[in-house]
Scaffold this active site. Structure first.
Site, PDB file in Angstrom:
ATOM      1  N   ASN A  87     -86.743  26.299  42.222  1.00 41.38           N
ATOM      2  CA  ASN A  87     -85.317  26.580  42.339  1.00 41.38           C
ATOM      3  C   ASN A  87     -85.119  27.478  43.558  1.00 41.38           C
ATOM      4  O   ASN A  87     -85.702  28.554  43.624  1.00 41.38           O
ATOM      5  CB  ASN A  87     -84.808  27.301  41.086  1.00 41.38           C
ATOM      6  N   GLY A  93     -80.342  27.785  40.484  1.00 42.45           N
ATOM      7  CA  GLY A  93     -81.019  28.350  39.312  1.00 42.45           C
ATOM      8  C   GLY A  93     -82.060  29.406  39.625  1.00 42.45           C
ATOM      9  O   GLY A  93     -82.738  29.878  38.721  1.00 42.45           O
ATOM     10  N   GLN A  94     -82.201  29.791  40.913  1.00 47.47           N
ATOM     11  CA  GLN A  94     -83.180  30.854  41.211  1.00 47.47           C
ATOM     12  C   GLN A  94     -82.624  32.196  40.726  1.00 47.47           C
ATOM     13  O   GLN A  94     -81.501  32.579  41.056  1.00 47.47           O
ATOM     14  CB  GLN A  94     -83.473  30.924  42.720  1.00 47.47           C
ATOM     15  N   SER A  95     -83.412  32.864  39.912  1.00 47.68           N
ATOM     16  CA  SER A  95     -82.976  34.160  39.370  1.00 47.68           C
ATOM     17  C   SER A  95     -83.914  35.293  39.780  1.00 47.68           C
ATOM     18  O   SER A  95     -83.543  36.453  39.687  1.00 47.68           O
ATOM     19  CB  SER A  95     -82.895  34.087  37.837  1.00 47.68           C
ATOM     20  N   HIS A 100     -91.686  31.340  43.827  1.00 45.06           N
ATOM     21  CA  HIS A 100     -92.474  30.879  42.695  1.00 45.06           C
ATOM     22  C   HIS A 100     -92.281  29.385  42.481  1.00 45.06           C
ATOM     23  O   HIS A 100     -91.234  28.828  42.797  1.00 45.06           O
ATOM     24  CB  HIS A 100     -92.136  31.640  41.408  1.00 45.06           C
TER      25      HIS A 100
HETATM   26  P1  AMP Z   1     -86.095  31.051  38.526  1.00 43.03           P
HETATM   27  O1  AMP Z   1     -84.913  31.037  37.611  1.00 43.03           O
HETATM   28  O2  AMP Z   1     -86.455  29.725  39.123  1.00 43.03           O
HETATM   29  O3  AMP Z   1     -85.930  32.132  39.590  1.00 43.03           O
HETATM   30  O4  AMP Z   1     -87.355  31.436  37.641  1.00 43.03           O
HETATM   31  C1  AMP Z   1     -87.627  32.741  37.260  1.00 43.03           C
HETATM   32  C2  AMP Z   1     -88.391  32.667  35.983  1.00 43.03           C
HETATM   33  O5  AMP Z   1     -88.976  33.931  35.737  1.00 43.03           O
HETATM   34  C3  AMP Z   1     -87.559  32.326  34.751  1.00 43.03           C
HETATM   35  O6  AMP Z   1     -88.028  31.105  34.179  1.00 43.03           O
HETATM   36  C4  AMP Z   1     -87.778  33.520  33.825  1.00 43.03           C
HETATM   37  O7  AMP Z   1     -87.879  33.156  32.469  1.00 43.03           O
HETATM   38  C5  AMP Z   1     -89.074  34.095  34.357  1.00 43.03           C
HETATM   39  N1  AMP Z   1     -89.287  35.516  34.086  1.00 43.03           N
HETATM   40  C6  AMP Z   1     -88.396  36.519  34.225  1.00 43.03           C
HETATM   41  N2  AMP Z   1     -88.978  37.697  33.916  1.00 43.03           N
HETATM   42  C7  AMP Z   1     -90.269  37.426  33.591  1.00 43.03           C
HETATM   43  C8  AMP Z   1     -91.380  38.223  33.183  1.00 43.03           C
HETATM   44  N3  AMP Z   1     -91.293  39.561  33.042  1.00 43.03           N
HETATM   45  N4  AMP Z   1     -92.552  37.596  32.917  1.00 43.03           N
HETATM   46  C9  AMP Z   1     -92.656  36.250  33.034  1.00 43.03           C
HETATM   47  N5  AMP Z   1     -91.646  35.453  33.434  1.00 43.03           N
HETATM   48  C10 AMP Z   1     -90.464  36.027  33.698  1.00 43.03           C
END
Ligand code: AMP
Ligand code: ZN
Length: 114
Positions: A87, A93-95, A100
Protein backbone atom coordinates in the site's frame (compact mmCIF):
# COMPACT_ATOMS: atom_id res chain seq x y z
CA UNK A 1 19.18 4.92 11.48
CA UNK A 2 16.19 4.97 13.85
CA UNK A 3 13.53 7.58 13.12
CA UNK A 4 12.39 8.44 16.62
CA UNK A 5 8.69 8.62 15.79
CA UNK A 6 8.61 5.55 13.55
CA UNK A 7 6.91 2.45 14.92
CA UNK A 8 8.71 0.06 12.56
CA UNK A 9 12.15 1.61 13.26
CA UNK A 10 11.43 0.90 16.92
CA UNK A 11 10.56 -2.72 16.11
CA UNK A 12 13.85 -3.09 14.18
CA UNK A 13 15.72 -1.57 17.13
CA UNK A 14 13.97 -3.90 19.58
CA UNK A 15 12.37 -0.98 21.42
CA UNK A 16 8.84 -2.28 20.71
CA UNK A 17 8.09 -6.02 20.86
CA UNK A 18 7.05 -7.88 17.74
CA UNK A 19 6.64 -11.50 16.72
CA UNK A 20 9.71 -11.65 14.49
CA UNK A 21 9.86 -14.48 11.95
CA UNK A 22 13.03 -13.55 10.04
CA UNK A 23 15.77 -11.02 10.56
CA UNK A 24 19.11 -10.31 8.90
CA UNK A 25 21.37 -7.30 8.32
CA UNK A 26 19.02 -5.85 5.73
CA UNK A 27 15.44 -6.84 6.52
CA UNK A 28 13.10 -7.78 9.36
CA UNK A 29 9.90 -9.81 8.99
CA UNK A 30 7.27 -10.00 11.72
CA UNK A 31 3.65 -11.00 12.15
CA UNK A 32 1.09 -8.26 11.56
CA UNK A 33 -0.62 -7.27 14.81
CA UNK A 34 -4.02 -7.24 13.05
CA UNK A 35 -3.79 -10.21 10.70
CA UNK A 36 -5.99 -10.16 7.60
CA UNK A 37 -5.30 -13.84 6.82
CA UNK A 38 -4.08 -16.91 8.74
CA UNK A 39 -0.55 -15.89 7.69
CA UNK A 40 0.08 -12.16 7.60
CA UNK A 41 3.73 -11.16 7.76
CA UNK A 42 5.22 -7.73 7.18
CA UNK A 43 8.65 -7.56 5.57
CA UNK A 44 10.49 -4.30 6.08
CA UNK A 45 13.93 -2.84 5.39
CA UNK A 46 15.88 -2.29 8.60
CA UNK A 47 16.73 1.17 7.35
CA UNK A 48 13.96 3.76 7.28
CA UNK A 49 12.36 4.54 3.92
CA UNK A 50 8.94 6.11 3.40
CA UNK A 51 7.65 3.47 1.00
CA UNK A 52 8.79 0.68 -1.32
CA UNK A 53 9.22 3.05 -4.28
CA UNK A 54 11.73 5.00 -2.22
CA UNK A 55 13.55 1.78 -1.34
CA UNK A 56 13.78 0.79 -5.01
CA UNK A 57 14.97 4.25 -6.07
CA UNK A 58 17.63 4.38 -3.35
CA UNK A 59 18.77 0.77 -3.15
CA UNK A 60 17.57 -1.65 -5.78
CA UNK A 61 19.36 -4.59 -4.14
CA UNK A 62 17.52 -3.93 -0.88
CA UNK A 63 14.19 -3.88 -2.74
CA UNK A 64 15.15 -7.26 -4.19
CA UNK A 65 16.02 -8.60 -0.75
CA UNK A 66 12.52 -7.74 0.46
CA UNK A 67 10.91 -9.64 -2.43
CA UNK A 68 13.31 -12.54 -1.95
CA UNK A 69 12.40 -12.70 1.75
CA UNK A 70 8.72 -12.86 0.77
CA UNK A 71 9.31 -15.81 -1.54
CA UNK A 72 11.58 -17.57 0.94
CA UNK A 73 9.07 -17.14 3.76
CA UNK A 74 6.20 -18.35 1.59
CA UNK A 75 8.20 -21.54 0.90
CA UNK A 76 9.23 -21.95 4.52
CA UNK A 77 5.64 -21.51 5.67
CA UNK A 78 4.38 -23.96 3.05
CA UNK A 79 2.21 -21.40 1.26
CA UNK A 80 1.31 -22.63 -2.22
CA UNK A 81 -0.84 -19.59 -2.92
CA UNK A 82 -0.19 -16.28 -1.35
CA UNK A 83 -0.57 -12.58 -1.95
CA UNK A 84 2.07 -9.89 -1.63
CA UNK A 85 0.70 -6.42 -1.20
CA UNK A 86 2.17 -2.94 -1.00
CA UNK A 87 0.00 0.00 0.00
CA UNK A 88 1.59 3.27 -1.09
CA UNK A 89 0.02 6.48 0.20
CA UNK A 90 -2.78 6.98 2.70
CA UNK A 91 -5.42 6.82 -0.05
CA UNK A 92 -4.25 3.30 -0.92
CA UNK A 93 -4.34 2.16 2.70
CA UNK A 94 -0.79 2.92 3.87
CA UNK A 95 -0.95 3.65 7.58
CA UNK A 96 2.70 3.15 8.61
CA UNK A 97 5.17 5.28 6.68
CA UNK A 98 8.14 2.94 6.90
CA UNK A 99 8.34 0.81 3.76
CA UNK A 100 6.80 -2.64 4.07
CA UNK A 101 5.50 -5.51 2.01
CA UNK A 102 2.55 -7.59 3.22
CA UNK A 103 2.76 -11.37 2.77
CA UNK A 104 -0.67 -12.93 3.17
CA UNK A 105 -1.60 -16.58 2.93
CA UNK A 106 -3.71 -19.42 4.26
CA UNK A 107 -6.97 -18.42 2.61
CA UNK A 108 -8.20 -17.59 -0.90
CA UNK A 109 -8.14 -14.02 -2.16
CA UNK A 110 -10.55 -12.13 -4.37
CA UNK A 111 -9.62 -10.10 -7.43
CA UNK A 112 -9.98 -7.19 -8.01
CA UNK A 113 -8.94 -6.10 -4.52
CA UNK A 114 -11.16 -3.70 -2.59
P1 AMP B 1 -0.26 -0.45 5.91
O1 AMP B 1 -1.67 -0.14 6.29
O2 AMP B 1 -0.08 -1.01 4.53
O3 AMP B 1 0.63 0.77 6.15
O4 AMP B 1 0.23 -1.61 6.87
C1 AMP B 1 0.64 -1.37 8.17
C2 AMP B 1 0.38 -2.63 8.94
O5 AMP B 1 1.08 -2.55 10.17
C3 AMP B 1 -1.08 -2.89 9.28
O6 AMP B 1 -1.50 -4.11 8.67
C4 AMP B 1 -1.08 -2.97 10.80
O7 AMP B 1 -1.96 -3.95 11.30
C5 AMP B 1 0.36 -3.29 11.11
N1 AMP B 1 0.83 -2.90 12.44
C6 AMP B 1 0.61 -1.72 13.07
N2 AMP B 1 1.24 -1.72 14.26
C7 AMP B 1 1.87 -2.92 14.38
C8 AMP B 1 2.69 -3.52 15.38
N3 AMP B 1 2.99 -2.89 16.53
N4 AMP B 1 3.16 -4.77 15.16
C9 AMP B 1 2.86 -5.42 14.01
N5 AMP B 1 2.11 -4.90 13.02
C10 AMP B 1 1.61 -3.67 13.20
ZN1 ZN C 1 11.13 3.78 10.20
Amino acid sequence: MVEMDCLFCKIVAGQIPASIVKKNDLITAFNDITPQAPTHVLIIPNKHYLNMAEVANSDLKLAGEIFKAAGDLASELGLENYRTNINTGAGAGQSVFHAHLHLLGGRSFAWPPG
